[in-house]
Design an enzyme around this catalytic site. Structure first.
Site, PDB file in Angstrom:
ATOM      1  N   LYS A   1      31.261 -21.512 -35.950  1.00  0.00           N
ATOM      2  CA  LYS A   1      32.695 -21.396 -35.700  1.00  0.00           C
ATOM      3  C   LYS A   1      33.037 -20.085 -34.989  1.00  0.00           C
ATOM      4  CE  LYS A   1      33.830 -25.372 -37.328  1.00  0.00           C
ATOM      5  NZ  LYS A   1      34.388 -26.423 -36.456  1.00  0.00           N
TER       6      LYS A   1
ATOM      7  N   TYR B   1      27.361 -22.486 -40.776  1.00  0.00           N
ATOM      8  CA  TYR B   1      28.666 -23.035 -40.416  1.00  0.00           C
ATOM      9  C   TYR B   1      29.568 -21.944 -39.833  1.00  0.00           C
ATOM     10  CZ  TYR B   1      33.166 -25.391 -40.848  1.00  0.00           C
ATOM     11  OH  TYR B   1      34.393 -25.947 -40.587  1.00  0.00           O
TER      12      TYR B   1
ATOM     13  N   ILE C   1      39.826 -34.696 -40.384  1.00  0.00           N
ATOM     14  CA  ILE C   1      40.917 -34.162 -39.570  1.00  0.00           C
ATOM     15  C   ILE C   1      41.040 -34.928 -38.257  1.00  0.00           C
ATOM     16  CG2 ILE C   1      41.695 -32.134 -38.279  1.00  0.00           C
ATOM     17  CD1 ILE C   1      40.335 -30.436 -40.488  1.00  0.00           C
TER      18      ILE C   1
ATOM     19  N   THR D   1      38.292 -32.335 -46.986  1.00  0.00           N
ATOM     20  CA  THR D   1      37.420 -33.237 -46.237  1.00  0.00           C
ATOM     21  C   THR D   1      36.033 -33.229 -46.860  1.00  0.00           C
ATOM     22  OG1 THR D   1      36.714 -31.471 -44.741  1.00  0.00           O
ATOM     23  CG2 THR D   1      38.651 -32.768 -44.077  1.00  0.00           C
TER      24      THR D   1
END
Length: 264
Positions: free
Chosen positions: A167, A163, A17, A198
């Site tokens: 976030k 993860y 990204i 990705t």
């Protein structure tokens, strides 16, 4: 916000990204500073593509090292004394097995969240009134809670939890930061760019997602959108973050723990 005369700093800009966003930004901005972990020689072809009339700088920094994050902040300040937009996009997937940095932190937490807060702190004096900070979070923040007594997940580690927690921490931090900076006229906007194809997505979830250009466009939208500070945009839609992300007491406890981990 118009981009034509702006100076933008973009982390995690050498793949996924971030690279897509860099390619979209380069023709429009005056100065673009990109960060990645690779040697400058590996990034030279990308910098050549991004160049032209835009002044492009590359800063190498591995966010598993706080020393390198601090050095990156110094190099960025030297290259661009004034910053209009800081985009904190750098991130890694949760590893299949718990990994610890040389600074003693769980790798996902440090790269995705702790390094973000440290670099932002180092660059804040250069972000002037009317500027904006864009932090890239994820809708996965809704999947977990913050383990405030064990942010490094020494107990109960798994890749998705690591993860998602990183976030969630980004969102909680961003909302608190938006309030702190409101008097300075610096906006903070947080986004989930969508489910993007990705290496990060595939490492954790096996595949799927839309083209990286979609994520790049979401970053540009977050920079230019006329939205209030503290806004969270999930794949183009303004929504409320999770209850925990919006809890001021959680944000205060996270801030204290964050300071402790970075100074440790």
């Amino acid at each position: 916000m118009r981009l034509d005369d702006k100076t933008v700093v973009l982390t995690g800009a050498t793949s996924g990204i971030g690279e897509a966003a860099a390619r979209l930004l380069a023709p429009s901005v005056r100065t673009l500073v990109i960060q990645g972990p690779e040697p400058a020689s590996d990034v030279a072809p990308l910098i050549k593509e991004l160049g032209g009339e835009t002044d492009v700088h590359y800063v190498r920094a591995d966010f598993t090292s706080f020393a390198q994050v601090r050095r990156a902040g110094t190099e960025i300040r030297a290259a661009v004394p004034a910053i209009d937009v800081l985009v904190n996009n750098a991130g890694v997937p949760g590893a299949g097995r718990r990994r610890v940095t040389t600074d003693g932190n769980e790798r996902t937490l440090q790269v995705n969240y702790l390094a973000l807060t440290l670099l932002t702190q180092r660059l804040l004096p250069a972000i002037h009134r009317g500027g904006r900070i864009v932090n890239v979070s994820s809708t996965t923040h809704r999947m977990t809670g913050l383990a405030l007594d064990d942010l490094n997940l020494t107990d109960g580690y798994d890749a998705v939890r690591a993860y998602a927690q990183s976030k969630l921490a980004i969102l909680s931090y961003s909302l608190r930061l938006a309030g702190e900076l409101a008097g300075r006229g610096v906006d903070v906007v947080t986004i989930s760019p969508g489910v993007i194809s990705t290496g990060l997505l595939h490492a954790m979830f096996g595949g799927g997602g839309v083209r990286v250009e979609h994520g790049g466009r979401r970053v540009i939208e977050a920079i230019t959108a006329e939205v209030p500070t503290g806004t969270y945009i999930d794949d183009g839609e303004i929504v409320a973050p999770s209850d925990e992300a919006r809890d001021p007491s959680v944000a205060a406890a996270l801030a204290a723990r964050t300071t402790s981990l970075i100074r440790h």
